[in-house]
Design a protein around this motif. Structure first.
Motif, PDB file in Angstrom:
ATOM      1  N   TYR A  94     -17.334  -6.483   1.604  1.00  0.00           N
ATOM      2  CA  TYR A  94     -16.190  -6.612   0.706  1.00  0.00           C
ATOM      3  C   TYR A  94     -15.516  -7.957   0.908  1.00  0.00           C
ATOM      4  O   TYR A  94     -15.421  -8.455   2.026  1.00  0.00           O
ATOM      5  CB  TYR A  94     -15.166  -5.509   0.984  1.00  0.00           C
ATOM      6  CG  TYR A  94     -15.631  -4.133   0.610  1.00  0.00           C
ATOM      7  CD1 TYR A  94     -15.262  -3.571  -0.608  1.00  0.00           C
ATOM      8  CD2 TYR A  94     -16.434  -3.386   1.460  1.00  0.00           C
ATOM      9  CE1 TYR A  94     -15.678  -2.301  -0.957  1.00  0.00           C
ATOM     10  CE2 TYR A  94     -16.861  -2.120   1.117  1.00  0.00           C
ATOM     11  CZ  TYR A  94     -16.475  -1.580  -0.085  1.00  0.00           C
ATOM     12  OH  TYR A  94     -16.891  -0.332  -0.439  1.00  0.00           O
ATOM     13  N   ILE A 153      -4.170  -8.264   4.956  1.00  0.00           N
ATOM     14  CA  ILE A 153      -5.604  -8.508   4.902  1.00  0.00           C
ATOM     15  C   ILE A 153      -5.889  -9.755   5.730  1.00  0.00           C
ATOM     16  O   ILE A 153      -5.411 -10.837   5.399  1.00  0.00           O
ATOM     17  CB  ILE A 153      -6.077  -8.708   3.447  1.00  0.00           C
ATOM     18  CG1 ILE A 153      -5.744  -7.474   2.603  1.00  0.00           C
ATOM     19  CG2 ILE A 153      -7.578  -8.976   3.417  1.00  0.00           C
ATOM     20  CD1 ILE A 153      -6.048  -7.636   1.135  1.00  0.00           C
ATOM     21  N   LYS A 213     -11.855 -10.330  -0.175  1.00  0.00           N
ATOM     22  CA  LYS A 213     -10.432 -10.052  -0.360  1.00  0.00           C
ATOM     23  C   LYS A 213     -10.142  -9.505  -1.750  1.00  0.00           C
ATOM     24  O   LYS A 213      -9.359  -8.581  -1.912  1.00  0.00           O
ATOM     25  CB  LYS A 213      -9.594 -11.311  -0.117  1.00  0.00           C
ATOM     26  CG  LYS A 213      -9.479 -11.677   1.327  1.00  0.00           C
ATOM     27  CD  LYS A 213      -8.592 -12.887   1.508  1.00  0.00           C
ATOM     28  CE  LYS A 213      -8.550 -13.285   2.968  1.00  0.00           C
ATOM     29  NZ  LYS A 213      -7.696 -14.430   3.200  1.00  0.00           N
ATOM     30  N   LEU A 233     -14.441   5.202  -1.137  1.00  0.00           N
ATOM     31  CA  LEU A 233     -14.778   3.847  -1.587  1.00  0.00           C
ATOM     32  C   LEU A 233     -16.111   3.831  -2.337  1.00  0.00           C
ATOM     33  O   LEU A 233     -16.233   3.190  -3.384  1.00  0.00           O
ATOM     34  CB  LEU A 233     -14.847   2.880  -0.403  1.00  0.00           C
ATOM     35  CG  LEU A 233     -13.529   2.455   0.221  1.00  0.00           C
ATOM     36  CD1 LEU A 233     -13.786   1.534   1.400  1.00  0.00           C
ATOM     37  CD2 LEU A 233     -12.660   1.775  -0.795  1.00  0.00           C
ATOM     38  N   ASN A 240       0.863  -1.171   0.000  1.00  0.00           N
ATOM     39  CA  ASN A 240       0.000   0.000   0.000  1.00  0.00           C
ATOM     40  C   ASN A 240       0.900   1.221   0.000  1.00  0.00           C
ATOM     41  O   ASN A 240       1.583   1.485   0.957  1.00  0.00           O
ATOM     42  CB  ASN A 240      -0.886  -0.014   1.244  1.00  0.00           C
ATOM     43  CG  ASN A 240      -1.731   1.217   1.360  1.00  0.00           C
ATOM     44  OD1 ASN A 240      -2.016   1.877   0.377  1.00  0.00           O
ATOM     45  ND2 ASN A 240      -2.134   1.529   2.575  1.00  0.00           N
ATOM     46  N   ASP A 288     -12.051  -7.747  -3.579  1.00  0.00           N
ATOM     47  CA  ASP A 288     -12.485  -6.351  -3.623  1.00  0.00           C
ATOM     48  C   ASP A 288     -11.434  -5.439  -2.997  1.00  0.00           C
ATOM     49  O   ASP A 288     -11.154  -4.357  -3.521  1.00  0.00           O
ATOM     50  CB  ASP A 288     -13.822  -6.171  -2.894  1.00  0.00           C
ATOM     51  CG  ASP A 288     -14.969  -6.914  -3.549  1.00  0.00           C
ATOM     52  OD1 ASP A 288     -15.019  -6.941  -4.793  1.00  0.00           O
ATOM     53  OD2 ASP A 288     -15.799  -7.474  -2.811  1.00  0.00           O
ATOM     54  N   ILE A 289     -10.851  -5.890  -1.896  1.00  0.00           N
ATOM     55  CA  ILE A 289      -9.817  -5.099  -1.233  1.00  0.00           C
ATOM     56  C   ILE A 289      -8.590  -4.999  -2.131  1.00  0.00           C
ATOM     57  O   ILE A 289      -7.964  -3.938  -2.234  1.00  0.00           O
ATOM     58  CB  ILE A 289      -9.470  -5.690   0.150  1.00  0.00           C
ATOM     59  CG1 ILE A 289     -10.693  -5.630   1.067  1.00  0.00           C
ATOM     60  CG2 ILE A 289      -8.292  -4.941   0.780  1.00  0.00           C
ATOM     61  CD1 ILE A 289     -10.542  -6.342   2.376  1.00  0.00           C
ATOM     62  N   GLU A 290      -8.239  -6.091  -2.800  1.00  0.00           N
ATOM     63  CA  GLU A 290      -7.112  -6.057  -3.735  1.00  0.00           C
ATOM     64  C   GLU A 290      -7.384  -5.068  -4.866  1.00  0.00           C
ATOM     65  O   GLU A 290      -6.497  -4.315  -5.278  1.00  0.00           O
ATOM     66  CB  GLU A 290      -6.848  -7.452  -4.301  1.00  0.00           C
ATOM     67  CG  GLU A 290      -6.329  -8.426  -3.270  1.00  0.00           C
ATOM     68  CD  GLU A 290      -6.370  -9.876  -3.736  1.00  0.00           C
ATOM     69  OE1 GLU A 290      -6.832 -10.140  -4.869  1.00  0.00           O
ATOM     70  OE2 GLU A 290      -5.944 -10.741  -2.955  1.00  0.00           O
ATOM     71  N   VAL A 328      -9.350  -2.432  -4.656  1.00  0.00           N
ATOM     72  CA  VAL A 328      -9.266  -1.097  -4.061  1.00  0.00           C
ATOM     73  C   VAL A 328      -7.806  -0.659  -3.950  1.00  0.00           C
ATOM     74  O   VAL A 328      -7.457   0.479  -4.280  1.00  0.00           O
ATOM     75  CB  VAL A 328      -9.966  -1.063  -2.684  1.00  0.00           C
ATOM     76  CG1 VAL A 328      -9.636   0.204  -1.925  1.00  0.00           C
ATOM     77  CG2 VAL A 328     -11.461  -1.211  -2.840  1.00  0.00           C
ATOM     78  N   VAL A 365     -12.485  -1.977   5.674  1.00  0.00           N
ATOM     79  CA  VAL A 365     -11.727  -1.730   4.437  1.00  0.00           C
ATOM     80  C   VAL A 365     -11.097  -0.351   4.492  1.00  0.00           C
ATOM     81  O   VAL A 365      -9.933  -0.172   4.104  1.00  0.00           O
ATOM     82  CB  VAL A 365     -12.633  -1.886   3.193  1.00  0.00           C
ATOM     83  CG1 VAL A 365     -11.878  -1.523   1.927  1.00  0.00           C
ATOM     84  CG2 VAL A 365     -13.170  -3.304   3.110  1.00  0.00           C
ATOM     85  N   LEU A 385      -7.998  -0.564   6.598  1.00  0.00           N
ATOM     86  CA  LEU A 385      -6.929  -1.300   5.922  1.00  0.00           C
ATOM     87  C   LEU A 385      -6.271  -0.473   4.818  1.00  0.00           C
ATOM     88  O   LEU A 385      -5.054  -0.435   4.696  1.00  0.00           O
ATOM     89  CB  LEU A 385      -7.472  -2.597   5.301  1.00  0.00           C
ATOM     90  CG  LEU A 385      -7.775  -3.746   6.227  1.00  0.00           C
ATOM     91  CD1 LEU A 385      -8.511  -4.849   5.473  1.00  0.00           C
ATOM     92  CD2 LEU A 385      -6.496  -4.296   6.826  1.00  0.00           C
ATOM     93  N   VAL A 386      -7.101   0.176   4.006  1.00  0.00           N
ATOM     94  CA  VAL A 386      -6.621   0.870   2.814  1.00  0.00           C
ATOM     95  C   VAL A 386      -6.268   2.327   3.108  1.00  0.00           C
ATOM     96  O   VAL A 386      -5.558   2.959   2.336  1.00  0.00           O
ATOM     97  CB  VAL A 386      -7.682   0.764   1.693  1.00  0.00           C
ATOM     98  CG1 VAL A 386      -7.239   1.435   0.431  1.00  0.00           C
ATOM     99  CG2 VAL A 386      -7.983  -0.692   1.409  1.00  0.00           C
TER     100      VAL A 386
END
Length: 154
Positions: free
Chosen positions: A68, A24, A70, A46, A10, A72-74, A76, A35, A38-39
């Motif tokens: 969300y 994650i 994983k 978002l 990140n 989706d987080i990737e 993002v 999320v 994390l991000v």
């Protein structure tokens, strides 16, 4: 049983910890608040990205809240990298994601563009779009040939 987690890089523009990996947790679903933590973006960011990037479509739980996964987080994190680190516009990042350029770049690490390159990110994406357009034309002509053969048999 040890908790497994997925680590992704990140990068934040101008931050001292730009190399810090995002871990994650090993869960199936994450709330928008999780999320965001994390991000390191706000919830409205978002929600805006969801409206701009067709690839980012978190599911909704029975209570109507965003859930969300994983992947989706990737996505993002990839969008954030394209926008904040690579300097893409929203439209350029959308094209890069659609062309798969972002996922290829994420797998190869954070490779810097060649020095002296005067191509902007949007020009680089349009170069890949030309290749895709050529492939579509080729497939279209092949399908016409198949259709001609099938029509002869009837």
């Amino acid at each position: 049983m040890p908790e497994r987690s997925l680590k992704l890089v990140n990068r934040q523009r101008g931050s001292a910890d730009s190399e810090a990996p995002v871990e994650i947790p090993d869960k199936l679903f994450f709330s928008i608040g999780e999320v965001c933590k994390l991000v390191k973006v706000e919830p409205y960011v978002l929600r805006f990205w969801e409206s701009e990037f067709p690839r980012l479509k978190p599911g909704k739980g029975p209570n109507g809240r965003r859930m969300y996964r994983k992947r989706d987080i990737e996505t993002v994190l990839t969008i954030k990298h394209l926008l904040y680190d690579q300097g893409f516009t929203i439209a350029g990042a959308r094209k890069a994601l659609a062309a798969g350029a972002a996922s290829a770049g994420a797998r190869q690490g954070d490779r810097e563009p060649p020095q002296g390159s005067d191509r902007s990110p949007s020009e680089a994406v349009s170069g890949t779009s030309a290749g895709v357009a050529e492939r579509v034309r080729t497939l279209k002509s092949e399908l016409r040939a198949i259709l001609t053969i099938l029509n002869r048999r009837c």
